[in-house]
Design an enzyme around this catalytic site. Structure first.
Site, PDB file in Angstrom:
ATOM      1  N   ARG A   6       0.852  -1.190   0.000  1.00 32.24           N
ATOM      2  CA  ARG A   6       0.000   0.000   0.000  1.00 32.24           C
ATOM      3  C   ARG A   6       0.890   1.242   0.000  1.00 32.24           C
ATOM      4  O   ARG A   6       0.618   2.227  -0.679  1.00 32.24           O
ATOM      5  CB  ARG A   6      -0.957   0.014   1.200  1.00 32.24           C
ATOM      6  CG  ARG A   6      -1.737   1.325   1.263  1.00 32.24           C
ATOM      7  CD  ARG A   6      -2.951   1.375   2.201  1.00 32.24           C
ATOM      8  NE  ARG A   6      -2.993   0.409   3.241  1.00 32.24           N
ATOM      9  CZ  ARG A   6      -2.287   0.458   4.382  1.00 32.24           C
ATOM     10  NH1 ARG A   6      -1.485   1.489   4.626  1.00 32.24           N
ATOM     11  NH2 ARG A   6      -2.391  -0.493   5.275  1.00 32.24           N
ATOM     12  N   TYR A  36     -16.100  17.202 -15.340  1.00 33.52           N
ATOM     13  CA  TYR A  36     -16.428  15.781 -15.359  1.00 33.52           C
ATOM     14  C   TYR A  36     -17.521  15.501 -14.328  1.00 33.52           C
ATOM     15  O   TYR A  36     -17.410  15.915 -13.175  1.00 33.52           O
ATOM     16  CB  TYR A  36     -15.157  14.981 -15.057  1.00 33.52           C
ATOM     17  CG  TYR A  36     -15.377  13.506 -15.050  1.00 33.52           C
ATOM     18  CD1 TYR A  36     -15.634  12.824 -16.238  1.00 33.52           C
ATOM     19  CD2 TYR A  36     -15.354  12.783 -13.865  1.00 33.52           C
ATOM     20  CE1 TYR A  36     -15.852  11.460 -16.231  1.00 33.52           C
ATOM     21  CE2 TYR A  36     -15.572  11.416 -13.858  1.00 33.52           C
ATOM     22  CZ  TYR A  36     -15.832  10.760 -15.043  1.00 33.52           C
ATOM     23  OH  TYR A  36     -16.049   9.415 -15.041  1.00 33.52           O
ATOM     24  N   ASP A  77      -7.052  19.542 -13.667  1.00 34.00           N
ATOM     25  CA  ASP A  77      -7.364  18.231 -14.255  1.00 34.00           C
ATOM     26  C   ASP A  77      -6.916  18.287 -15.713  1.00 34.00           C
ATOM     27  O   ASP A  77      -7.526  18.958 -16.542  1.00 34.00           O
ATOM     28  CB  ASP A  77      -8.875  17.962 -14.139  1.00 34.00           C
ATOM     29  CG  ASP A  77      -9.269  16.579 -14.658  1.00 34.00           C
ATOM     30  OD1 ASP A  77      -8.525  16.017 -15.483  1.00 34.00           O
ATOM     31  OD2 ASP A  77     -10.344  16.079 -14.256  1.00 34.00           O
ATOM     32  N   LYS A 100      -7.656   7.320 -19.258  1.00 40.66           N
ATOM     33  CA  LYS A 100      -7.936   7.877 -20.570  1.00 40.66           C
ATOM     34  C   LYS A 100      -6.669   7.852 -21.423  1.00 40.66           C
ATOM     35  O   LYS A 100      -6.172   6.796 -21.736  1.00 40.66           O
ATOM     36  CB  LYS A 100      -8.519   9.286 -20.400  1.00 40.66           C
ATOM     37  CG  LYS A 100      -9.590   9.394 -19.288  1.00 40.66           C
ATOM     38  CD  LYS A 100     -10.839   8.601 -19.562  1.00 40.66           C
ATOM     39  CE  LYS A 100     -11.796   8.492 -18.382  1.00 40.66           C
ATOM     40  NZ  LYS A 100     -12.168   9.721 -17.714  1.00 40.66           N
TER      41      LYS A 100
HETATM   42  C1  LIG Z   1     -12.677  10.079 -16.448  1.00 38.21           C
HETATM   43  C2  LIG Z   1     -12.373  11.405 -15.874  1.00 38.21           C
HETATM   44  C3  LIG Z   1     -12.195  11.576 -14.493  1.00 38.21           C
HETATM   45  C4  LIG Z   1     -12.384  10.446 -13.512  1.00 38.21           C
HETATM   46  O1  LIG Z   1     -11.434   9.447 -13.661  1.00 38.21           O
HETATM   47  P1  LIG Z   1     -11.693   7.889 -13.368  1.00 38.21           P
HETATM   48  O2  LIG Z   1     -10.404   7.266 -13.759  1.00 38.21           O
HETATM   49  O3  LIG Z   1     -12.862   7.465 -14.182  1.00 38.21           O
HETATM   50  O4  LIG Z   1     -11.980   7.788 -11.904  1.00 38.21           O
HETATM   51  C5  LIG Z   1     -11.867  12.838 -14.039  1.00 38.21           C
HETATM   52  N1  LIG Z   1     -11.732  13.894 -14.886  1.00 38.21           N
HETATM   53  C6  LIG Z   1     -11.901  13.752 -16.211  1.00 38.21           C
HETATM   54  C7  LIG Z   1     -11.742  14.941 -17.094  1.00 38.21           C
HETATM   55  C8  LIG Z   1     -12.232  12.522 -16.747  1.00 38.21           C
HETATM   56  O5  LIG Z   1     -12.431  12.404 -18.067  1.00 38.21           O
END
Ligand SMILES: *Cc1c(COP(=O)(O)O)cnc(C)c1O
Length: 379
Positions: free
Chosen positions: A46, A98, A170, A195
């Site tokens: 962890r 998001y 982000d 992504k």
């Molecule tokens: C998918 C996404 C998230 C969340 O991420 P997960 O890996 O699905 O938890 C946050 N911000 C953006 C812009 C995203 O496309």
């Protein structure tokens, strides 16, 4: 080292045991100690795992930061940031963001007494109107999901610095190939590595990168104390994905450009949202802070008919109707009924997420096939 070399070598060294070129998958929860405390830097997975550590160094290298942290999902990494706060603290957040981030902020953290202001940041100076002595964090997503608004990171960073507030960005849509927020003055950069960083739609993962040692210490403490880490197998897969990030992104951008142009000229399309179009309201900011404009495109049809939009996404054959984005394969989504269904209709329409909005994650297939697919689906 230049970016396109960093994707392959950044933060990496060959395995010390046998010289393996790729870091081995250390599928272990614990590590042998010769005497209590006598270990080789790893005690429990962890806290640390060598495969995850290699990935965390790669994340840091790509985002021009000192410290990288990997989590079990993008949301787990956002969760770790909000855990820096305490009841009474306030956050100023992008309003078009998001859906899962909005849900985490409003459904979980508002209950713990953190206050969120969701505002349009296309003019970054408006952030200043919402700052008070309780403001501890500015949350920027750019380009935004799904409206592809672009927010001036440098301006947001100037405001954050002036008031001694943390700025988190982000960077999921842009990736460090297109935009590196730490270089523009942000304190924390966050990714859903699910992504583009992973890039193959086979892993769910999150990432944070920071420069400040003290901030990194706090986040590592939260990562270990709360435990939302990712496993070694997933770490390996994302490390492998990163090695082609620059090549994939180049093609995503090329295909994105051609599809944005195609849609802009389509008689049934009302509006196309892509930061590379000169008609985009923040095209200039996008040009200044991004090296290209990516493969995420949203559009609305003339008449804004819900059922017609559903029919288009159902008719697509090469584009897969699915949530998520950033993989090699093209995906299409209908935010109002899918990714943004958790945001109340009045709220989402305020930001432009209307009934006929369709979001494309343009993949790296042959663009002629992708355009032909859109053509038959839209009619
Ligand atoms: C998918 C996404 C998230 C969340 O991420 P997960 O890996 O699905 O938890 C946050 N911000 C953006 C812009 C995203 O496309």
């Amino acid at each position: 080292m230049k970016f396109n070399t960093k994707t392959i070598h950044g933060g990496q060294e060959h395995d010390t045991a046998f010289g393996a070129v790729m870091p081995p998958i250390y599928q272990t929860s614990t590590y042998a100690q010769s005497t209590p405390g006598g270990h080789k830097g790893f005690e429990y997975s962890r806290t640390h795992n060598p495969t995850r550590a290699a990935l965390e160094r790669a994340f840091a290298s790509l985002e021009s930061g000192k410290h990288g942290l990997a989590f079990g999902s993008g949301l787990a990494s956002i969760d770790a940031i909000i855990k820096l706060l305490k009841p009474g603290d306030e956050v100023i957040s992008t309003n078009d963001l998001y859906g899962g981030t909005y849900r985490l902020f409003t459904k979980i953290y508002e209950r713990f007494g953190v206050k969120f202001h969701f505002i349009g940041m296309e003019n970054a100076t408006t952030i200043e109107d919402y700052i008070n002595e309780n403001t501890k964090l500015i949350w920027v997503e750019t380009p935004t999901n799904p409206m592809m608004n672009v927010i001036d990171i440098k301006k947001a960073a100037q405001i954050a610095k002036k008031h001694n507030i943390l700025l988190a960005v982000d960077n999921t849509f842009a990736t460090p190939f297109l935009q590196r927020p730490l270089e523009l003055g942000a304190d924390i950069v966050m990714h859903s590595a699910t992504k583009y960083l992973g890039g193959h739609s086979d892993v769910v993962m999150g990432a944070l990168v920071v420069n400040d040692d003290e901030l990194a210490e706090k986040l590592y403490f939260i990562q270990n104390a709360s435990g939302a880490i990712c496993g070694p197998q997933d770490s390996f897969l994302v490390l492998r994905g990163l090695k082609t990030l620059h090549v994939r992104m180049q093609r995503h951008c090329e295909n994105g450009r051609k599809i944005a142009k195609y849609l802009s000229n389509h008689p049934k399309i009302e509006k196309v949202y892509w930061p590379g179009l000169e008609s985009h309201p923040n095209h200039q900011v996008a040009k200044d802070q991004m090296s290209d404009f990516g493969g995420m495109i949203s559009f609305v049809t003339k008449g804004n008919d819900y059922n017609e939009a559903i029919k288009i996404v159902e008719n697509l054959k090469i584009f897969t109707l699915a949530e998520s984005l950033g993989g090699v394969e093209s995906l299409a989504g209908h935010p109002a009924s899918m990714t943004h269904a958790s945001i109340p209709k009045e709220e989402r329409e305020k930001t432009g997420v209307v009934d006929s909005l369709i979001r494309l994650s343009v993949g790296i297939e042959d663009v002629d096939d992708l355009i032909a697919d859109l053509k038959q689906a839209i009619g």
